[in-house]
Design a protein around this motif. Structure first.
Motif, PDB file in Angstrom:
ATOM      1  N   PHE A   1     -48.664  86.397  12.416  1.00  0.00           N
ATOM      2  CA  PHE A   1     -48.348  85.088  11.818  1.00  0.00           C
ATOM      3  C   PHE A   1     -47.326  85.269  10.701  1.00  0.00           C
ATOM      4  O   PHE A   1     -46.357  84.526  10.602  1.00  0.00           O
ATOM      5  CB  PHE A   1     -49.618  84.434  11.236  1.00  0.00           C
ATOM      6  N   HIS A   2     -47.562  86.281   9.869  1.00  0.00           N
ATOM      7  CA  HIS A   2     -46.687  86.480   8.720  1.00  0.00           C
ATOM      8  C   HIS A   2     -45.253  86.789   9.144  1.00  0.00           C
ATOM      9  O   HIS A   2     -44.299  86.189   8.639  1.00  0.00           O
ATOM     10  CB  HIS A   2     -47.232  87.591   7.817  1.00  0.00           C
ATOM     11  N   THR A   3     -45.110  87.725  10.090  1.00  0.00           N
ATOM     12  CA  THR A   3     -43.746  88.129  10.475  1.00  0.00           C
ATOM     13  C   THR A   3     -43.026  87.021  11.240  1.00  0.00           C
ATOM     14  O   THR A   3     -41.819  86.822  11.064  1.00  0.00           O
ATOM     15  CB  THR A   3     -43.786  89.451  11.269  1.00  0.00           C
ATOM     16  N   LEU A   4     -43.767  86.278  12.064  1.00  0.00           N
ATOM     17  CA  LEU A   4     -43.132  85.151  12.757  1.00  0.00           C
ATOM     18  C   LEU A   4     -42.585  84.160  11.740  1.00  0.00           C
ATOM     19  O   LEU A   4     -41.475  83.635  11.895  1.00  0.00           O
ATOM     20  CB  LEU A   4     -44.142  84.441  13.677  1.00  0.00           C
ATOM     21  N   SER A   5     -43.361  83.931  10.691  1.00  0.00           N
ATOM     22  CA  SER A   5     -42.951  82.967   9.686  1.00  0.00           C
ATOM     23  C   SER A   5     -41.838  83.546   8.797  1.00  0.00           C
ATOM     24  O   SER A   5     -40.801  82.917   8.580  1.00  0.00           O
ATOM     25  CB  SER A   5     -44.177  82.578   8.859  1.00  0.00           C
ATOM     26  N   HIS A   6     -42.045  84.748   8.328  1.00  0.00           N
ATOM     27  CA  HIS A   6     -41.082  85.394   7.435  1.00  0.00           C
ATOM     28  C   HIS A   6     -39.712  85.546   8.094  1.00  0.00           C
ATOM     29  O   HIS A   6     -38.680  85.405   7.456  1.00  0.00           O
ATOM     30  CB  HIS A   6     -41.648  86.753   7.013  1.00  0.00           C
ATOM     31  N   ASN A   7     -39.713  85.817   9.405  1.00  0.00           N
ATOM     32  CA  ASN A   7     -38.446  85.978  10.122  1.00  0.00           C
ATOM     33  C   ASN A   7     -37.933  84.670  10.717  1.00  0.00           C
ATOM     34  O   ASN A   7     -37.048  84.676  11.559  1.00  0.00           O
ATOM     35  CB  ASN A   7     -38.584  87.052  11.203  1.00  0.00           C
ATOM     36  N   LYS A   8     -38.510  83.580  10.296  1.00  0.00           N
ATOM     37  CA  LYS A   8     -38.056  82.234  10.639  1.00  0.00           C
ATOM     38  C   LYS A   8     -38.096  81.937  12.146  1.00  0.00           C
ATOM     39  O   LYS A   8     -37.368  81.095  12.651  1.00  0.00           O
ATOM     40  CB  LYS A   8     -36.652  81.992  10.084  1.00  0.00           C
ATOM     41  N   LEU A   9     -38.963  82.671  12.848  1.00  0.00           N
ATOM     42  CA  LEU A   9     -39.166  82.331  14.255  1.00  0.00           C
ATOM     43  C   LEU A   9     -40.119  81.141  14.329  1.00  0.00           C
ATOM     44  O   LEU A   9     -40.119  80.384  15.290  1.00  0.00           O
ATOM     45  CB  LEU A   9     -39.720  83.535  15.026  1.00  0.00           C
ATOM     46  N   LEU A  10     -40.949  80.982  13.307  1.00  0.00           N
ATOM     47  CA  LEU A  10     -41.754  79.764  13.139  1.00  0.00           C
ATOM     48  C   LEU A  10     -41.442  79.215  11.751  1.00  0.00           C
ATOM     49  O   LEU A  10     -41.656  79.898  10.751  1.00  0.00           O
ATOM     50  CB  LEU A  10     -43.250  80.077  13.253  1.00  0.00           C
ATOM     51  N   LYS A  11     -40.935  77.981  11.734  1.00  0.00           N
ATOM     52  CA  LYS A  11     -40.528  77.379  10.463  1.00  0.00           C
ATOM     53  C   LYS A  11     -41.420  76.177  10.133  1.00  0.00           C
ATOM     54  O   LYS A  11     -42.039  75.607  11.033  1.00  0.00           O
ATOM     55  CB  LYS A  11     -39.064  76.912  10.566  1.00  0.00           C
ATOM     56  N   PRO A  12     -41.451  75.800   8.849  1.00  0.00           N
ATOM     57  CA  PRO A  12     -42.240  74.618   8.495  1.00  0.00           C
ATOM     58  C   PRO A  12     -41.835  73.431   9.376  1.00  0.00           C
ATOM     59  O   PRO A  12     -40.644  73.210   9.610  1.00  0.00           O
ATOM     60  CB  PRO A  12     -41.867  74.377   7.034  1.00  0.00           C
ATOM     61  N   GLY A  13     -42.826  72.736   9.877  1.00  0.00           N
ATOM     62  CA  GLY A  13     -42.558  71.597  10.747  1.00  0.00           C
ATOM     63  C   GLY A  13     -42.579  71.955  12.225  1.00  0.00           C
ATOM     64  O   GLY A  13     -42.684  71.078  13.080  1.00  0.00           O
ATOM     65  N   ASP A  14     -42.475  73.240  12.528  1.00  0.00           N
ATOM     66  CA  ASP A  14     -42.504  73.649  13.939  1.00  0.00           C
ATOM     67  C   ASP A  14     -43.874  73.367  14.537  1.00  0.00           C
ATOM     68  O   ASP A  14     -44.900  73.473  13.868  1.00  0.00           O
ATOM     69  CB  ASP A  14     -42.225  75.156  14.075  1.00  0.00           C
ATOM     70  N   LYS A  15     -43.853  73.060  15.828  1.00  0.00           N
ATOM     71  CA  LYS A  15     -45.117  72.811  16.518  1.00  0.00           C
ATOM     72  C   LYS A  15     -45.586  74.065  17.230  1.00  0.00           C
ATOM     73  O   LYS A  15     -44.814  74.732  17.909  1.00  0.00           O
ATOM     74  CB  LYS A  15     -44.934  71.703  17.551  1.00  0.00           C
ATOM     75  N   ILE A  16     -46.866  74.363  17.046  1.00  0.00           N
ATOM     76  CA  ILE A  16     -47.464  75.458  17.806  1.00  0.00           C
ATOM     77  C   ILE A  16     -48.657  74.893  18.582  1.00  0.00           C
ATOM     78  O   ILE A  16     -49.248  73.898  18.177  1.00  0.00           O
ATOM     79  CB  ILE A  16     -47.936  76.618  16.901  1.00  0.00           C
ATOM     80  N   ALA A  17     -48.952  75.531  19.698  1.00  0.00           N
ATOM     81  CA  ALA A  17     -50.086  75.079  20.503  1.00  0.00           C
ATOM     82  C   ALA A  17     -51.191  76.123  20.417  1.00  0.00           C
ATOM     83  O   ALA A  17     -50.921  77.320  20.378  1.00  0.00           O
ATOM     84  CB  ALA A  17     -49.647  74.901  21.953  1.00  0.00           C
ATOM     85  N   ILE A  18     -52.411  75.640  20.344  1.00  0.00           N
ATOM     86  CA  ILE A  18     -53.555  76.538  20.247  1.00  0.00           C
ATOM     87  C   ILE A  18     -54.550  76.200  21.352  1.00  0.00           C
ATOM     88  O   ILE A  18     -54.911  75.037  21.528  1.00  0.00           O
ATOM     89  CB  ILE A  18     -54.227  76.412  18.861  1.00  0.00           C
ATOM     90  N   ALA A  19     -54.944  77.224  22.110  1.00  0.00           N
ATOM     91  CA  ALA A  19     -55.914  77.003  23.187  1.00  0.00           C
ATOM     92  C   ALA A  19     -57.290  76.847  22.555  1.00  0.00           C
ATOM     93  O   ALA A  19     -57.845  77.822  22.059  1.00  0.00           O
ATOM     94  CB  ALA A  19     -55.899  78.170  24.165  1.00  0.00           C
ATOM     95  N   THR A  20     -57.800  75.636  22.542  1.00  0.00           N
ATOM     96  CA  THR A  20     -59.105  75.381  21.925  1.00  0.00           C
ATOM     97  C   THR A  20     -60.169  75.135  22.984  1.00  0.00           C
ATOM     98  O   THR A  20     -59.831  74.723  24.092  1.00  0.00           O
ATOM     99  CB  THR A  20     -59.054  74.142  20.997  1.00  0.00           C
ATOM    100  N   PRO A  21     -61.451  75.356  22.660  1.00  0.00           N
ATOM    101  CA  PRO A  21     -61.957  75.904  21.394  1.00  0.00           C
ATOM    102  C   PRO A  21     -61.526  77.346  21.213  1.00  0.00           C
ATOM    103  O   PRO A  21     -61.310  78.058  22.187  1.00  0.00           O
ATOM    104  CB  PRO A  21     -63.470  75.781  21.529  1.00  0.00           C
ATOM    105  N   ILE A  22     -61.458  77.781  19.940  1.00  0.00           N
ATOM    106  CA  ILE A  22     -60.935  79.121  19.667  1.00  0.00           C
ATOM    107  C   ILE A  22     -61.587  79.723  18.428  1.00  0.00           C
ATOM    108  O   ILE A  22     -62.079  79.004  17.552  1.00  0.00           O
ATOM    109  CB  ILE A  22     -59.394  79.070  19.514  1.00  0.00           C
ATOM    110  N   PHE A  23     -61.570  81.046  18.371  1.00  0.00           N
ATOM    111  CA  PHE A  23     -61.959  81.858  17.230  1.00  0.00           C
ATOM    112  C   PHE A  23     -61.322  81.236  15.973  1.00  0.00           C
ATOM    113  O   PHE A  23     -60.109  81.063  15.922  1.00  0.00           O
ATOM    114  CB  PHE A  23     -61.402  83.257  17.490  1.00  0.00           C
ATOM    115  N   THR A  24     -62.159  80.886  15.007  1.00  0.00           N
ATOM    116  CA  THR A  24     -61.694  80.056  13.881  1.00  0.00           C
ATOM    117  C   THR A  24     -60.442  80.526  13.132  1.00  0.00           C
ATOM    118  O   THR A  24     -59.661  79.685  12.716  1.00  0.00           O
ATOM    119  CB  THR A  24     -62.819  79.841  12.850  1.00  0.00           C
ATOM    120  N   PRO A  25     -60.216  81.836  12.950  1.00  0.00           N
ATOM    121  CA  PRO A  25     -59.013  82.206  12.184  1.00  0.00           C
ATOM    122  C   PRO A  25     -57.723  81.618  12.757  1.00  0.00           C
ATOM    123  O   PRO A  25     -56.789  81.328  12.010  1.00  0.00           O
ATOM    124  CB  PRO A  25     -58.997  83.730  12.274  1.00  0.00           C
TER     125      PRO A  25
END
Ligand SMILES: *Cc1c(COP(=O)(O)O)cnc(C)c1O
Length: 570
Positions: free
Chosen positions: A223-247
């Motif tokens: 998560f940190h490196t994706l964000s730090h390297n701007k591959l995920l930026k504020p406002g970007d949409k991510i999808a999460i397969a739910t239900p899922i491990f809470t973290p």
């Protein structure tokens, strides 16, 4: 009760529900807004609303119930089927670790032996000395001989080199070098992943591995490196397969990455597989990343072959999608095939030894990416300004920051870049990972330990379901490590609809779990905390013996009978 509670109504919901577990609150308006995109927005119960408001994870709620259970009114022996920490361990790799440590120490004493002081091991002739000191009649020694033999014959390693790497590694007298992963260790780990997760696909030679402090660290780092390297930026949409491990629900919002998460939901009705409609959400190029646990936690189901095929098609329409698959439970499904094996270019693989080998205290897991991957391509395509900024940062640890691979950036970022040269998992841990991997590899495909582990949880699962008068799911995709039970459905099946409605109206999910702990000494986990449906609880099949699951079912019905009396009295 099943009605949408507007934020203004949350305060009221708060007041009604027990408040003892709010201590660990980390609410902020942002997190609420982001998490509100989920699918239960329309049907939030009081519990779900409160949990959402406070972002309390299922794990924190369970901690509270664990306390209640300790002093349960019934005076029962506590049955904690909450957490997934297994109650069995692998001995072969541990005996081998101990034996090899002794060999390594004797090697160190060859170069310097003065009281408690010894020197570094010496590489020349170390393979031969290893052979001489092992006794083929001893079970552990025999395994070590076989393991080194496998490395030499099947993985084309030089005997002195592999023995020397393992000796230095287990002694731990050098910083991990290369930082990301020891050289031969990476080959061994790659072949292990290929053996247990790729279902026959050959990817060992085209995969990079970064061992980490468990799957948890892997998640944080990614998560940190994706964000730090701007591959995920504020406002970007991510999808999460739910239900899922809470973290996976908490990290994106807690760390202020500013991501908007969309649920790609699965449910009981489709046997926890992802429907075409949900999968289709990933076709939108607005979705930058997709996070899944496969086989899932809490539902404990692997994606079917048909769904994997559809996912491949979906990714063709959204070719820059970054997929993170957490395959910690992969070995609990026969002929498991990871998403990474199908879509290696787009997929980051997370794996951990914690569960299968009873090694949660070791903190050993890994990140794997393909040598040819979308993260590196996206890095190359960043706007010049972002690139320059990042190049400047990474230039303190590499002469060619521009071509620094994503996975190496993960390693560097894990030590704030500046301490890159001290990054990497501790070398004794890497050696233990290799030894575990070799317990599988030397068997050439038929791993009795894995079969036994699967059988163990499966038997507990079958017993539990039978005692609950519920149908066991015998599908190949069921890992049986956990099961999600809908208590309201259980009541409908074992009592009647009216009583079920009364229970829904009069007992919140958390109240039910608290009663179960306080009165019956049973700890289960709160399903909605994983974004599972209201009424669900997660039961772990990993941490109690078969008899305990019978007793668990008995006490659960005992509580429901008490509720039933209350209902009749009204
Ligand atoms: C238990 C678990 C892990 C393992 O985490 P470790 O840090 O390796 O102990 C990772 N992912 C999921 C989904 C889990 O359930």
């Amino acid at each position: 009760m099943k009605k949408y509670i507007k934020p203004a109504g949350l305060a009221l919901a708060f007041a009604i529900v027990s408040i003892s577990f709010f201590a660990c609150s980390r609410a902020n308006d942002d997190s609420l807004k982001l998490r509100n995109v989920g699918k239960y927005e329309q049907t939030m119960t009081k519990d779900a609303a409160v949990q959402m408001e406070k972002e309390i994870g299922a794990f924190e709620i369970t901690a509270e119930q664990r306390e209640l259970a300790k002093e349960n009114i019934g005076g029962y022996k506590v049955i904690d089927a909450g957490r997934g920490n297994p109650n069995w361990i692998n001995t072969k790799a541990r005996f081998a670790f101990t034996r090899f440590m002794n060999f390594a120490l004797s090697e160190c004493q060859r170069t310097l032996n003065n009281g408690d002081m010894a020197g570094h091991a010496d590489k020349s002739g170390i393979g031969e000395r290893f052979d001489k000191s092992m006794n083929p009649a001893d079970k552990t020694d025999a395994f070590l001989i076989k393991a080194i033999d496998y490395c030499v014959k099947n993985l084309n390693m030089n005997k002195d080199e592999i023995v020397y790497e393992l000796v230095c590694g287990i002694i731990g007298d050098f910083y991990p070098s290369p930082s990301r992963c020891l050289k031969n260790t990476e080959v061994i780990l790659n072949h292990y992943l290929e053996s247990v997760l790729y279902n026959g696909k050959k990817l060992a030679d085209q995969t990079y591995v970064l061992p980490t402090e468990g799957g948890s660290a892997a998640m944080c780092y990614i998560f940190h490196t994706l964000s730090h390297n701007k591959l995920l930026k504020p406002g970007d949409k991510i999808a999460i397969a739910t239900p899922i491990f809470t973290p996976y629900l908490q990290i994106p919002s807690v760390n202020n990455y500013g991501l908007v998460s969309i649920d790609v939901a699965s449910e009981d009705k489709t046997n926890w597989d992802i429907s075409d409609k949900e999968l289709a959400k990933l076709e939108s190029k607005e979705i930058k990343a997709f996070f899944l646990v496969n086989p899932s936690n809490p539902a404990s189901h692997a994606l079917s072959d048909a769904t994997l095929k559809k996912l491949e098609e979906v990714v063709k329409k959204n070719p820059d999608l970054i997929i993170l698959t957490d395959d910690v439970y992969g070995t609990f499904v026969n002929s498991f095939e990871t998403v990474y094996a199908r879509i290696p270019y787009n997929t980051i693989l997370v794996y951990s030894y914690s569960k299968l080998y009873g090694a949660t205290g070791w903190r050993i897991g890994l990140i794997a990416t393909n040598k040819d991957n979308v993260m590196d391509k996206l890095l190359a395509r960043l706007p010049a300004k972002d690139k320059n900024e990042l190049n400047k940062e990474y230039s303190i640890v590499t002469a060619e920051p521009e071509s620094m691979k994503f996975i190496d950036r993960v390693a560097a970022d894990s030590r704030s870049i500046g301490l890159y040269h001290t990054s990497g998992l501790s070398t004794p841990s890497q050696v233990f990972m290799s030894l575990i991997a070799l317990t599988n590899l030397v068997e050439g495909g038929k791993d009795l330990y894995i079969e036994q582990s699967n059988e163990l949880v499966r038997q507990r699962y079958i017993t539990l379901m039978s005692e609950l008068h519920l149908e066991a799911d015998a599908s190949d995709e069921n890992a049986s490590y956990y099961t999600l039970i809908n208590v309201n459905d259980l009541i409908k099946r074992n009592y009647d609809e009216k009583f079920a409605s009364w229970k829904i109206a009069n007992k919140t999910d958390i109240q039910f779990l608290n009663d179960l702990a306080k009165k019956k000494g049973v700890v289960l986990m709160y399903g909605p905390g994983f974004d599972a449906q209201p009424g669900t609880v997660r039961i772990s099949l990993a941490n109690n013996n078969e008899e305990d699951y019978k007793e668990l079912a008995r006490r659960l019905f005992e509580l429901l009978d008490e509720y039933h009396k209350e209902y009749i009295a009204q």
